[in-house]
Design a protein around this motif. Structure first.
Motif: not given
Length: 113
Positions: A62-63, A68, A70, A75, A106, A108
């Motif tokens: 995710l990061k 991201l 958030e 998350l 998200f 993406k």
């Protein structure tokens, strides 16, 4: 049929069986993006009961991959939502589907275009 094509077909069928709202194209793109890890039985699935693994999904996927920013709470809530959508009794939470659902959640998906 190549091993990769077999995996893509397997994941696409699992997605349909679970009734997940993820396109076959995104599943294919994510599967290709995972590379050789999909052939390792331990890496092919995500364990929603393993806190360390879920933290790695948050940090590395995710990061880092999706970029991201958030909060960890947001998350983690998304990860939990995907775990629930894939079914608590489902032992085969395939990483490709898991990541495809998170990317879609998200917005993406374009990372895999």
């Amino acid at each position: 049929m190549s091993k990769l094509e077999e995996k893509i077909e397997k994941y696409t069928e699992a997605c349909k069986k679970l009734g997940l709202d993820v396109s076959a194209e995104l599943v294919e793109q994510v599967t290709r993006g995972l590379g050789p890890s999909i052939y390792n039985a331990d890496a092919e699935s995500v364990s929603c009961s393993d806190g360390d693994e879920l933290a790695r999904v948050r940090e590395n996927f995710l990061k880092k991959k999706l970029g991201l920013s958030e909060s960890d709470e947001v998350l983690d809530a998304a990860i939990k939502e995907v775990c629930e959508a894939m079914g608590s009794s489902n032992r085969n939470k395939y990483r490709a589907l898991f990541y495809a659902m998170l990317a879609k959640k998200f917005g993406k998906e374009d990372i895999y275009a």
